[in-house]
Structure formats: C-alpha cells, structure tokens
Design a protein around this motif. Structure first.
Motif, PDB file in Angstrom:
ATOM      1  N   TYR A  38       0.838  -1.191   0.000  1.00 44.20           N
ATOM      2  CA  TYR A  38       0.000   0.000   0.000  1.00 44.20           C
ATOM      3  C   TYR A  38       0.882   1.253   0.000  1.00 44.20           C
ATOM      4  O   TYR A  38       2.054   1.191   0.389  1.00 44.20           O
ATOM      5  N   PRO A  39       0.337   2.397  -0.411  1.00 41.61           N
ATOM      6  CA  PRO A  39       1.103   3.651  -0.323  1.00 41.61           C
ATOM      7  C   PRO A  39       1.566   3.888   1.105  1.00 41.61           C
ATOM      8  O   PRO A  39       0.862   3.574   2.061  1.00 41.61           O
ATOM      9  N   GLY A  40       2.765   4.421   1.216  1.00 41.82           N
ATOM     10  CA  GLY A  40       3.329   4.668   2.546  1.00 41.82           C
ATOM     11  C   GLY A  40       4.832   4.552   2.594  1.00 41.82           C
ATOM     12  O   GLY A  40       5.506   5.466   2.995  1.00 41.82           O
ATOM     13  N   PRO A  41       5.433   3.441   2.121  1.00 43.60           N
ATOM     14  CA  PRO A  41       4.734   2.205   1.719  1.00 43.60           C
ATOM     15  C   PRO A  41       4.517   1.284   2.927  1.00 43.60           C
ATOM     16  O   PRO A  41       5.277   1.297   3.879  1.00 43.60           O
ATOM     17  N   VAL A  42       3.438   0.503   2.854  1.00 42.53           N
ATOM     18  CA  VAL A  42       3.133  -0.507   3.856  1.00 42.53           C
ATOM     19  C   VAL A  42       2.936  -1.837   3.135  1.00 42.53           C
ATOM     20  O   VAL A  42       2.072  -1.940   2.258  1.00 42.53           O
TER      21      VAL A  42
ATOM     22  N   THR B 229       0.094  -6.172  -5.903  1.00 43.23           N
ATOM     23  CA  THR B 229       1.251  -5.484  -6.465  1.00 43.23           C
ATOM     24  C   THR B 229       1.988  -6.401  -7.436  1.00 43.23           C
ATOM     25  O   THR B 229       2.451  -5.968  -8.491  1.00 43.23           O
ATOM     26  N   SER B 230       2.073  -7.676  -7.070  1.00 40.31           N
ATOM     27  CA  SER B 230       2.666  -8.678  -7.953  1.00 40.31           C
ATOM     28  C   SER B 230       2.215 -10.051  -7.494  1.00 40.31           C
ATOM     29  O   SER B 230       1.642 -10.210  -6.411  1.00 40.31           O
ATOM     30  N   GLY B 231       2.475 -11.046  -8.333  1.00 38.33           N
ATOM     31  CA  GLY B 231       2.112 -12.411  -7.986  1.00 38.33           C
ATOM     32  C   GLY B 231       0.997 -12.953  -8.856  1.00 38.33           C
ATOM     33  O   GLY B 231       0.444 -12.245  -9.709  1.00 38.33           O
ATOM     34  N   GLU B 232       0.670 -14.227  -8.633  1.00 39.38           N
ATOM     35  CA  GLU B 232      -0.320 -14.911  -9.446  1.00 39.38           C
ATOM     36  C   GLU B 232      -1.428 -15.509  -8.579  1.00 39.38           C
ATOM     37  O   GLU B 232      -1.169 -15.996  -7.474  1.00 39.38           O
TER      38      GLU B 232
ATOM     39  N   GLU C 109      -5.084 -24.068  20.277  1.00 36.17           N
ATOM     40  CA  GLU C 109      -4.737 -22.712  20.705  1.00 36.17           C
ATOM     41  C   GLU C 109      -3.307 -22.648  21.200  1.00 36.17           C
ATOM     42  O   GLU C 109      -2.593 -21.669  20.949  1.00 36.17           O
ATOM     43  N   ASP C 110      -2.843 -23.690  21.895  1.00 37.46           N
ATOM     44  CA  ASP C 110      -1.440 -23.745  22.305  1.00 37.46           C
ATOM     45  C   ASP C 110      -0.519 -23.667  21.093  1.00 37.46           C
ATOM     46  O   ASP C 110       0.452 -22.909  21.072  1.00 37.46           O
ATOM     47  N   ALA C 111      -0.825 -24.484  20.076  1.00 33.85           N
ATOM     48  CA  ALA C 111       0.011 -24.523  18.873  1.00 33.85           C
ATOM     49  C   ALA C 111       0.020 -23.171  18.178  1.00 33.85           C
ATOM     50  O   ALA C 111       1.077 -22.687  17.739  1.00 33.85           O
ATOM     51  N   TYR C 112      -1.140 -22.547  18.083  1.00 31.64           N
ATOM     52  CA  TYR C 112      -1.239 -21.252  17.418  1.00 31.64           C
ATOM     53  C   TYR C 112      -0.457 -20.175  18.171  1.00 31.64           C
ATOM     54  O   TYR C 112       0.318 -19.405  17.573  1.00 31.64           O
ATOM     55  N   LEU C 113      -0.621 -20.126  19.487  1.00 33.55           N
ATOM     56  CA  LEU C 113       0.055 -19.095  20.270  1.00 33.55           C
ATOM     57  C   LEU C 113       1.567 -19.266  20.247  1.00 33.55           C
ATOM     58  O   LEU C 113       2.312 -18.272  20.241  1.00 33.55           O
ATOM     59  N   LEU C 114       2.034 -20.504  20.206  1.00 32.56           N
ATOM     60  CA  LEU C 114       3.479 -20.729  20.094  1.00 32.56           C
ATOM     61  C   LEU C 114       3.997 -20.262  18.741  1.00 32.56           C
ATOM     62  O   LEU C 114       5.099 -19.693  18.640  1.00 32.56           O
ATOM     63  N   LEU C 115       3.223 -20.505  17.682  1.00 34.32           N
ATOM     64  CA  LEU C 115       3.615 -20.005  16.365  1.00 34.32           C
ATOM     65  C   LEU C 115       3.693 -18.479  16.360  1.00 34.32           C
ATOM     66  O   LEU C 115       4.605 -17.883  15.763  1.00 34.32           O
ATOM     67  N   MET C 116       2.754 -17.833  17.035  1.00 37.51           N
ATOM     68  CA  MET C 116       2.779 -16.379  17.103  1.00 37.51           C
ATOM     69  C   MET C 116       4.002 -15.873  17.861  1.00 37.51           C
ATOM     70  O   MET C 116       4.618 -14.868  17.489  1.00 37.51           O
ATOM     71  N   LYS C 117       4.389 -16.594  18.928  1.00 37.74           N
ATOM     72  CA  LYS C 117       5.581 -16.198  19.683  1.00 37.74           C
ATOM     73  C   LYS C 117       6.840 -16.329  18.834  1.00 37.74           C
ATOM     74  O   LYS C 117       7.782 -15.539  18.960  1.00 37.74           O
ATOM     75  N   ASP C 118       6.866 -17.357  17.983  1.00 36.04           N
ATOM     76  CA  ASP C 118       8.057 -17.631  17.181  1.00 36.04           C
ATOM     77  C   ASP C 118       8.109 -16.851  15.874  1.00 36.04           C
ATOM     78  O   ASP C 118       9.122 -16.893  15.172  1.00 36.04           O
ATOM     79  N   ALA C 119       7.030 -16.174  15.533  1.00 36.24           N
ATOM     80  CA  ALA C 119       6.983 -15.461  14.250  1.00 36.24           C
ATOM     81  C   ALA C 119       7.975 -14.306  14.257  1.00 36.24           C
ATOM     82  O   ALA C 119       7.931 -13.458  15.153  1.00 36.24           O
ATOM     83  N   PRO C 120       8.865 -14.239  13.279  1.00 38.58           N
ATOM     84  CA  PRO C 120       9.823 -13.129  13.232  1.00 38.58           C
ATOM     85  C   PRO C 120       9.129 -11.820  12.890  1.00 38.58           C
ATOM     86  O   PRO C 120       8.128 -11.791  12.183  1.00 38.58           O
ATOM     87  N   GLU C 121       9.667 -10.724  13.418  1.00 37.37           N
ATOM     88  CA  GLU C 121       9.151  -9.412  13.086  1.00 37.37           C
ATOM     89  C   GLU C 121       9.475  -9.098  11.625  1.00 37.37           C
ATOM     90  O   GLU C 121      10.482  -9.566  11.089  1.00 37.37           O
ATOM     91  N   PRO C 122       8.623  -8.327  10.945  1.00 41.55           N
ATOM     92  CA  PRO C 122       8.904  -7.986   9.550  1.00 41.55           C
ATOM     93  C   PRO C 122      10.165  -7.146   9.454  1.00 41.55           C
ATOM     94  O   PRO C 122      10.491  -6.400  10.389  1.00 41.55           O
ATOM     95  N   PRO C 123      10.901  -7.258   8.361  1.00 39.34           N
ATOM     96  CA  PRO C 123      12.127  -6.474   8.209  1.00 39.34           C
ATOM     97  C   PRO C 123      11.825  -4.986   8.142  1.00 39.34           C
ATOM     98  O   PRO C 123      10.731  -4.569   7.769  1.00 39.34           O
ATOM     99  N   ALA C 124      12.817  -4.188   8.532  1.00 39.28           N
ATOM    100  CA  ALA C 124      12.644  -2.730   8.496  1.00 39.28           C
ATOM    101  C   ALA C 124      12.409  -2.256   7.072  1.00 39.28           C
ATOM    102  O   ALA C 124      11.651  -1.322   6.818  1.00 39.28           O
ATOM    103  N   SER C 125      13.047  -2.937   6.099  1.00 42.88           N
ATOM    104  CA  SER C 125      12.841  -2.596   4.702  1.00 42.88           C
ATOM    105  C   SER C 125      11.443  -2.987   4.288  1.00 42.88           C
ATOM    106  O   SER C 125      10.888  -3.984   4.739  1.00 42.88           O
ATOM    107  N   THR C 126      10.831  -2.201   3.405  1.00 37.65           N
ATOM    108  CA  THR C 126       9.484  -2.514   2.931  1.00 37.65           C
ATOM    109  C   THR C 126       9.508  -3.485   1.772  1.00 37.65           C
ATOM    110  O   THR C 126       8.465  -3.910   1.304  1.00 37.65           O
ATOM    111  N   ALA C 127      10.696  -3.829   1.270  1.00 34.47           N
ATOM    112  CA  ALA C 127      10.771  -4.762   0.144  1.00 34.47           C
ATOM    113  C   ALA C 127      10.441  -6.154   0.615  1.00 34.47           C
ATOM    114  O   ALA C 127      11.118  -6.709   1.472  1.00 34.47           O
TER     115      ALA C 127
END
Length: 308
Positions: free
Chosen positions: A11-15, A54-57, A280-298
C-alpha cells in the motif's frame, strides 16, 4: 484448485501487507488463521477481485484471476467482514435487492430463488421480518444466502463468527460445513475455535507471510508431551514468564492457571503436570516464534513450514 504464487501487496506509505504468499487451496473447507493486521482481509479482497495485487499470481482451476478478474465473478460467493444491510427492508426484500445488484438471474424468477436461498440458510421463518430485527447470526446467514446465489465454485468468508454468541456460532458452523461439501470454502478468521471446528487444513499467517500449513490434528500432535499446566501467584507471574514459554495464563481463584511449553529434557517447574495440547497452544506458540517484519518494505518470499 485455488493457487496463489508469490502474492505481494504494498500500500502507499509504503506498507507491505502481503510478503510473497504461496498457497494451494483444495475443494472443501480451508482456513486462514491469523491475528488482526496479519494480511488476511487484504488477501480476501484480492481473491474476490476488489483489490489488485502489487505482484504475484492467483489462479482458479488454471484461470488467471489477476489478468482476468471479471472471469471470477460468475464463480464467486463473498461474505466480507462487514456487510451493510438496509435495516428497514425485510430479509426477503434485502436479499432480492442484493441479487439484482449482482446481476443474478433465475429461470423461475428472483422471488422463487430468494425463497430457496432463505430456506437453505434456515431463514424462511424470518423472511418478512425487517433486517434490523435480525440477530447477528441471522444477518450472517442472510449474507451467506446472497453469497450462495449462482452456486459459486469458490466461497470466501471473512471473519464470519466475530461477535456471534455461542449458540449462533454453532449454528453457523453447521451451515458452513454443509456449504463445503459442494465447493471450495476459504474461511478467514482470528478465532482458533473456528478452525478447530471446521477446517481439515489451514494456514497460519502473520505479518503478511504464511507461517505454517497444517491440520488441527498435526498441529496438536507436534506438541505431544510438551505442554504442562500449574498455578503461579500473581506476584511471581512476570518473573515466571521470563523463565518459561507460557502459552496461556488465566486467573483462577486468585492465582494464575498457567500452561507452558517445555521441550523434552527441559526442567518443569514444581507443581506443573503434563496436559494435552490444544490447537490454541500450537497457534500461540507459532505467534511467539513469528519473526518481526524487516525494516525494509521490500517483501521477500518465504517457504512456509508444513505442520508446526
């Protein structure tokens, strides 16, 4: 088969809302589970033709929906997260108006088709009531009725049970399960129970990436013998969370009833006993382990894990 390849939306921003999503959705019910802001609604809008990637199929049974979004319309049923109704119209008049807007036709006329659709979603008894008198679950069923018009090959439902009481939610579960026997149903939700009740397979999404593609049984089996439950005094909760992988903590009789994940060989706190894992345990653990998005918007595509 609905197939997504390297789907990106900036999205514009970019986000960057989607960061290279790869996904295959077979016939039947398939879930897309993730927190608010994960990119689910953006993905649903792209699949429904309301938003360009923006791109993809995106292909449905080999048909390119990015280049030819108009080709999807005869095959699509869509229930968005927020669906506006005119409150002073009756259910049958509201449904007929929506079908006219969609350009739906029927050999026996729209009046007969509306009656059939209302019967299918168990709203015949309320056909002449004003929509403002409908409960949340009844409004959702009216939304499903318009989505089913034309017998779509793909039915997309975005956060359909949010705000429903337990009885209405169970009724809606049964209706969605029935719909999935005949077509592909893509269920987008942040409610773990929705997936546990309905979806043989589902994907977990966060920060615009698919983190895992699995089933409720596989996700729980991956945590076998690693979940423990016990109590922790409120005063010691902060320190306990620093020392252990807490999945859930609920206040019970003045103490925190806590569930933790402890890998084989990891010391378990005194008083904690092994407990069966939940989705719910499995989901919450996945959320804990999810890496933060990179600072770059690419966006950079990622390969999702299979299972947990």
């Amino acid at each position: 088969m609905l197939s997504l390849r390297n789907l990106v939306k900036v999205y514009p921003g970019p986000v960057t809302a989607l960061r290279g999503v790869d996904l295959d959705v077979p016939k039947g019910m398939f879930g897309l589970l993730g927190p608010n802001g994960a990119g689910k609604s953006t993905l649903m809008k792209i699949l429904s033709g309301l938003l360009e990637p923006t791109s993809g199929e995106v292909t449905l049974d080999g048909l390119d929906l990015v280049r030819h979004p108009e080709a999807l319309r005869p095959h699509l049923g869509y229930l968005p997260q927020e669906f506006g109704f005119y409150p002073y119209l009756s259910g049958q008049d509201m449904l007929r108006y929506l079908l006219e807007l969609k350009g739906v036709t029927a050999p026996q006329g729209l009046k007969a088709l509306c009656a059939q659709l209302l019967e299918r979603v168990n709203l015949t008894f309320a056909a002449k009531r004003k929509v403002k008198e409908y409960s949340g679950g009844m409004r959702q069923r009216l939304g499903i009725a318009q989505a089913l018009a034309g017998d779509p090959k793909l039915l997309i439902v975005d956060e359909p049970t949010a705000g429903l009481d337990p009885e209405e939610r169970q009724r809606f579960y049964r209706l969605l399960a029935e719909m999935a026997h005949e077509r592909t149903v893509l269920l987008s939700t942040h409610i773990v129970e929705d997936v546990a009740m309905l979806c043989p397979r589902f994907a977990v999404i966060r920060h615009g990436r698919v983190m895992a593609i699995t089933s409720p049984s596989e996700a729980k089996a991956a945590l076998h013998d690693t979940l423990f439950e016990g109590t922790v005094p409120p005063a010691g909760m902060a320190a306990f969370q620093q020392a252990h992988r807490v999945t859930q903590a609920v206040l019970f009789e003045g103490k925190n009833r806590v569930r933790i994940h402890a890998a084989p060989g990891t010391p378990v706190p005194p008083g904690f006993e092994r407990t069966p894992p939940t989705l719910e345990d499995a989901y919450l653990l996945l959320m804990k382990d999810a890496p933060e998005p990179p600072a770059s918007t690419a966006p950079t595509p990622s390969t999702p894990a299979v299972g947990t």
